[in-house]
Design a protein around this motif. Structure first.
Motif, PDB file in Angstrom:
ATOM      1  N   LEU A   1      -0.642   7.381  -0.646  1.00 53.92           N
ATOM      2  CA  LEU A   1      -1.172   6.382  -1.083  1.00 53.92           C
ATOM      3  C   LEU A   1      -0.443   4.990  -1.207  1.00 53.92           C
ATOM      4  N   GLY A   2       0.160   5.021  -1.631  1.00 51.67           N
ATOM      5  CA  GLY A   2       0.850   3.804  -2.345  1.00 51.67           C
ATOM      6  C   GLY A   2       1.096   3.346  -0.523  1.00 51.67           C
ATOM      7  N   ALA A   3       2.309   4.175  -0.414  1.00 56.69           N
ATOM      8  CA  ALA A   3       2.547   3.332   0.536  1.00 56.69           C
ATOM      9  C   ALA A   3       1.936   2.830   2.104  1.00 56.69           C
ATOM     10  N   TYR A   4       0.663   3.624   2.585  1.00 53.94           N
ATOM     11  CA  TYR A   4       0.029   3.439   3.954  1.00 53.94           C
ATOM     12  C   TYR A   4      -1.295   2.839   3.131  1.00 53.94           C
ATOM     13  N   GLY A   5      -1.775   2.995   2.041  1.00 51.40           N
ATOM     14  CA  GLY A   5      -2.399   1.553   1.268  1.00 51.40           C
ATOM     15  C   GLY A   5      -1.975   0.296   1.513  1.00 51.40           C
ATOM     16  N   THR A   6      -0.770   0.147   1.248  1.00 52.91           N
ATOM     17  CA  THR A   6       0.149  -1.372   0.908  1.00 52.91           C
ATOM     18  C   THR A   6       0.251  -1.814   2.701  1.00 52.91           C
ATOM     19  N   ALA A   7       0.947  -0.753   3.782  1.00 56.09           N
ATOM     20  CA  ALA A   7       1.169  -1.018   3.986  1.00 56.09           C
ATOM     21  C   ALA A   7      -0.110  -1.749   5.743  1.00 56.09           C
ATOM     22  N   VAL A   8      -1.380  -0.710   5.358  1.00 53.16           N
ATOM     23  CA  VAL A   8      -2.001  -0.887   5.926  1.00 53.16           C
ATOM     24  C   VAL A   8      -3.114  -1.820   5.446  1.00 53.16           C
ATOM     25  N   LEU A   9      -2.846  -2.314   4.039  1.00 56.46           N
ATOM     26  CA  LEU A   9      -3.506  -3.594   4.509  1.00 56.46           C
ATOM     27  C   LEU A   9      -2.937  -4.741   3.824  1.00 56.46           C
ATOM     28  N   SER A  10      -2.110  -4.908   3.743  1.00 59.86           N
ATOM     29  CA  SER A  10      -0.536  -6.307   4.204  1.00 59.86           C
ATOM     30  C   SER A  10      -0.377  -6.169   5.736  1.00 59.86           C
ATOM     31  N   ALA A  11      -1.021  -5.727   7.050  1.00 56.07           N
ATOM     32  CA  ALA A  11      -0.310  -5.552   7.875  1.00 56.07           C
ATOM     33  C   ALA A  11      -1.163  -6.967   9.176  1.00 56.07           C
ATOM     34  N   PRO A  12      -0.628  -7.440   9.705  1.00 54.57           N
ATOM     35  CA  PRO A  12      -1.161  -8.224  10.713  1.00 54.57           C
ATOM     36  C   PRO A  12      -2.818  -7.680  11.648  1.00 54.57           C
ATOM     37  N   SER A  13      -3.447  -8.539  11.528  1.00 52.80           N
ATOM     38  CA  SER A  13      -5.014  -7.578  12.046  1.00 52.80           C
ATOM     39  C   SER A  13      -4.560  -7.582  13.224  1.00 52.80           C
ATOM     40  N   GLY A  14      -3.678  -8.793  14.244  1.00 51.05           N
ATOM     41  CA  GLY A  14      -3.912  -8.429  15.430  1.00 51.05           C
ATOM     42  C   GLY A  14      -2.724  -8.242  16.669  1.00 51.05           C
ATOM     43  N   ALA A  15      -2.208  -6.954  15.292  1.00 51.78           N
ATOM     44  CA  ALA A  15      -0.335  -6.365  16.039  1.00 51.78           C
ATOM     45  C   ALA A  15      -1.443  -4.906  16.588  1.00 51.78           C
ATOM     46  N   ARG A  16      -0.335  -4.850  17.618  1.00 51.02           N
ATOM     47  CA  ARG A  16      -0.295  -3.562  18.159  1.00 51.02           C
ATOM     48  C   ARG A  16      -0.756  -2.324  16.970  1.00 51.02           C
ATOM     49  N   GLU A  17      -1.744  -1.587  17.727  1.00 52.19           N
ATOM     50  CA  GLU A  17      -1.909   0.204  16.475  1.00 52.19           C
ATOM     51  C   GLU A  17      -1.054  -0.039  15.318  1.00 52.19           C
ATOM     52  N   ALA A  18       0.531   0.620  16.370  1.00 47.50           N
ATOM     53  CA  ALA A  18       0.724   0.924  14.819  1.00 47.50           C
ATOM     54  C   ALA A  18       1.379   0.090  14.049  1.00 47.50           C
ATOM     55  N   LEU A  19       1.057  -0.922  13.494  1.00 48.62           N
ATOM     56  CA  LEU A  19       1.046  -2.484  12.597  1.00 48.62           C
ATOM     57  C   LEU A  19      -0.060  -2.837  12.382  1.00 48.62           C
ATOM     58  N   ALA A  20      -1.343  -2.520  13.058  1.00 46.88           N
ATOM     59  CA  ALA A  20      -2.604  -3.331  12.685  1.00 46.88           C
ATOM     60  C   ALA A  20      -2.978  -3.153  11.363  1.00 46.88           C
ATOM     61  N   GLY A  21      -3.324  -3.968  10.570  1.00 48.38           N
ATOM     62  CA  GLY A  21      -3.854  -4.136   9.058  1.00 48.38           C
ATOM     63  C   GLY A  21      -5.385  -5.504   9.038  1.00 48.38           C
ATOM     64  N   TYR A  22      -4.705  -5.334   7.661  1.00 43.39           N
ATOM     65  CA  TYR A  22      -6.166  -6.727   7.526  1.00 43.39           C
ATOM     66  C   TYR A  22      -5.900  -7.249   6.819  1.00 43.39           C
ATOM     67  N   ASP A  23      -4.144  -7.717   6.710  1.00 48.89           N
ATOM     68  CA  ASP A  23      -3.781  -9.367   7.436  1.00 48.89           C
ATOM     69  C   ASP A  23      -3.927  -9.618   5.592  1.00 48.89           C
ATOM     70  N   TRP A  24      -4.074  -8.654   4.486  1.00 47.41           N
ATOM     71  CA  TRP A  24      -4.073  -9.577   3.352  1.00 47.41           C
ATOM     72  C   TRP A  24      -2.468  -9.762   2.704  1.00 47.41           C
ATOM     73  N   PRO A  25      -2.493 -10.892   1.670  1.00 44.86           N
ATOM     74  CA  PRO A  25      -1.429 -11.098   1.218  1.00 44.86           C
ATOM     75  C   PRO A  25      -0.239  -9.583   0.324  1.00 44.86           C
ATOM     76  N   PHE A  26       0.857  -9.563   0.477  1.00 46.15           N
ATOM     77  CA  PHE A  26       1.348  -7.621   0.216  1.00 46.15           C
ATOM     78  C   PHE A  26       1.217  -8.013  -1.866  1.00 46.15           C
ATOM     79  N   PHE A  27       0.596  -9.867  -2.009  1.00 51.99           N
ATOM     80  CA  PHE A  27       0.546  -9.249  -3.669  1.00 51.99           C
ATOM     81  C   PHE A  27      -0.606  -9.630  -3.930  1.00 51.99           C
ATOM     82  N   LEU A  28      -1.355  -9.279  -2.759  1.00 52.27           N
ATOM     83  CA  LEU A  28      -3.085  -8.754  -3.488  1.00 52.27           C
ATOM     84  C   LEU A  28      -3.247  -7.137  -2.995  1.00 52.27           C
ATOM     85  N   ALA A  29      -2.512  -7.026  -2.828  1.00 51.73           N
ATOM     86  CA  ALA A  29      -2.965  -5.514  -1.773  1.00 51.73           C
ATOM     87  C   ALA A  29      -1.676  -4.716  -2.530  1.00 51.73           C
ATOM     88  N   LEU A  30      -1.025  -5.059  -3.258  1.00 52.72           N
ATOM     89  CA  LEU A  30      -0.032  -3.989  -4.288  1.00 52.72           C
ATOM     90  C   LEU A  30      -1.122  -3.727  -5.801  1.00 52.72           C
TER      91      LEU A  30
END
Length: 363
Positions: free
Chosen positions: A93-122
């Motif tokens: 949950l920690g690994a995927y949660g921070t990866a999904v929340l901090s990933a750029p929103s406009g990226a391809r599917e394997a990297l797409a996320g919600y574009d949060w700052p890392f130190f907010l997502a963590l």
């Protein structure tokens, strides 16, 4: 007749003689670890932990990440005596949660996320994991032994299954299913990639270790031990064993999610298969071999595990065989772990005899 002197139930431990040495040694250890990348000579004798290169720094970052999870696991198992086995799922949950929340929103599917700052997502992910740990702890705290282990193990498997299902559970999950998720890399300003992960993981370990020392040296640590050792008597004493077990569940879940986030940063790719039963086995090895209820046990166990894993990385079956044998030997020969070895040696008959002879010689 001598006057009776009342002794408090919880004797004060905040004297200079007891507290100062512990904090001094803790600061010295973390100071050494923080300066290790610039002291390549210190571990140059071992290729796996040679801090002068990226390979050694990456392995040390994995050590710190596993130690973070084991510190929380130690609080749950070593102090409260609660065998909660959801740690692998919360790690995921920690690994995927921070990866999904901090990933750029406009990226391809394997990297797409919600574009949060890392130190907010963590912190959001870690707090969410702690809440899940407490919620699950309500029914789990009433279970014992085998039933508790199975119930919490099922929770960990449920988290991993949801990650694998991805859009079949919720279209906004964005975990990329069983294919795996690329993890956006956070860089500490002024540091390169490997050094950033090293310092991030070390910082996470420092935070968890300080919290562990503060909590276990106060009433919480003693009460958790009472819940572990004399659970049936805590009720008449006015101690709610359920409350303290829930607290242990929440703190352990927070640490597991933080460790998962650090692991993901260093790995740069997360796959659901990495968090199944073998991750739980790895964390059990780290905790039991290092030493239950010992402050430095998780760090010692993590060093042992990462060293063994890197040495046998091409032969996974041999690795699991050796880990299994190590667990058996640790339980039979050294149940308190490697961290307790110095005390065990100092308390041995031959050590006391040697000390007595030395005192006679110098006296």
């Amino acid at each position: 007749m001598a006057d009776h002197v009342d002794t408090p139930l919880y004797p004060p431990r905040s004297t200079l003689r007891r507290v100062v040495p512990e904090w001094v040694t803790t600061a010295a250890v973390f100071g050494f670890l923080a300066g290790l990348p610039w002291m390549g000579w210190a571990l140059s004798w071992t290729e796996i932990f040679d801090s002068s290169n990226n390979y050694g720094r990456g392995n040390l970052a994995f050590v710190f990440a596993f130690a973070v999870a084991a510190v929380g696991f130690n609080l749950l198992v070593g102090y409260s005596g609660t065998l909660g086995l959801a740690v692998a799922g919360l790690f995921a949950l920690g690994a995927y949660g921070t990866a999904v929340l901090s990933a750029p929103s406009g990226a391809r599917e394997a990297l797409a996320g919600y574009d949060w700052p890392f130190f907010l997502a963590l912190p959001v992910v870690c707090i969410a994991a702690a809440i899940i740990g407490v919620v699950v702890g309500f029914p789990a705290a009433r279970l014992k032994g085998f039933f508790l282990a199975i119930a919490t193990l099922a929770l960990g498997e449920l988290i991993i299954t949801i990650i694998r299902l991805d859009e079949k559970v919720w279209a906004g999950l964005k975990t990329n299913g069983g294919t795996g998720k690329q993890v956006p890399q956070f860089r500490v300003p002024g540091l390169d990639r490997a050094l950033s992960y090293y310092m991030l993981s070390l910082g996470a370990l420092l935070i968890i270790m300080v919290a562990y020392i503060v909590l276990t040296r106060r009433r919480l640590g003693r009460t958790l031990k009472a819940v572990r050792d004399i659970d049936i008597a805590t009720g008449p004493l006015g101690i709610s064993s359920t409350y303290y077990k829930l607290l242990a569940f929440g703190l352990s879940a927070f640490a597991a999610a933080l460790a998962g986030a650090m692991w993901a940063q260093n790995s740069s790719f997360a796959n659901p298969s990495a968090f199944r039963t073998r991750m739980l086995v790895f964390l059990l090895v780290v905790l039991i071999v290092g030493g239950l209820s010992h402050k430095w046990g998780p760090l010692i166990g993590a060093v042992f595990f990462i060293f063994l894993r890197q040495k046998l990385q091409g032969t996974e079956k041999l690795l699991f065989l050796i880990l299994g044998i190590t667990l058996i030997l640790a339980v039979l020969i050294l149940p308190s772990g490697i961290a307790a070895l110095p005390k065990r040696i100092s308390d041995s008959r031959w050590a006391k005899d040697l000390q007595r002879r030395f005192e006679m010689f110098t006296g």
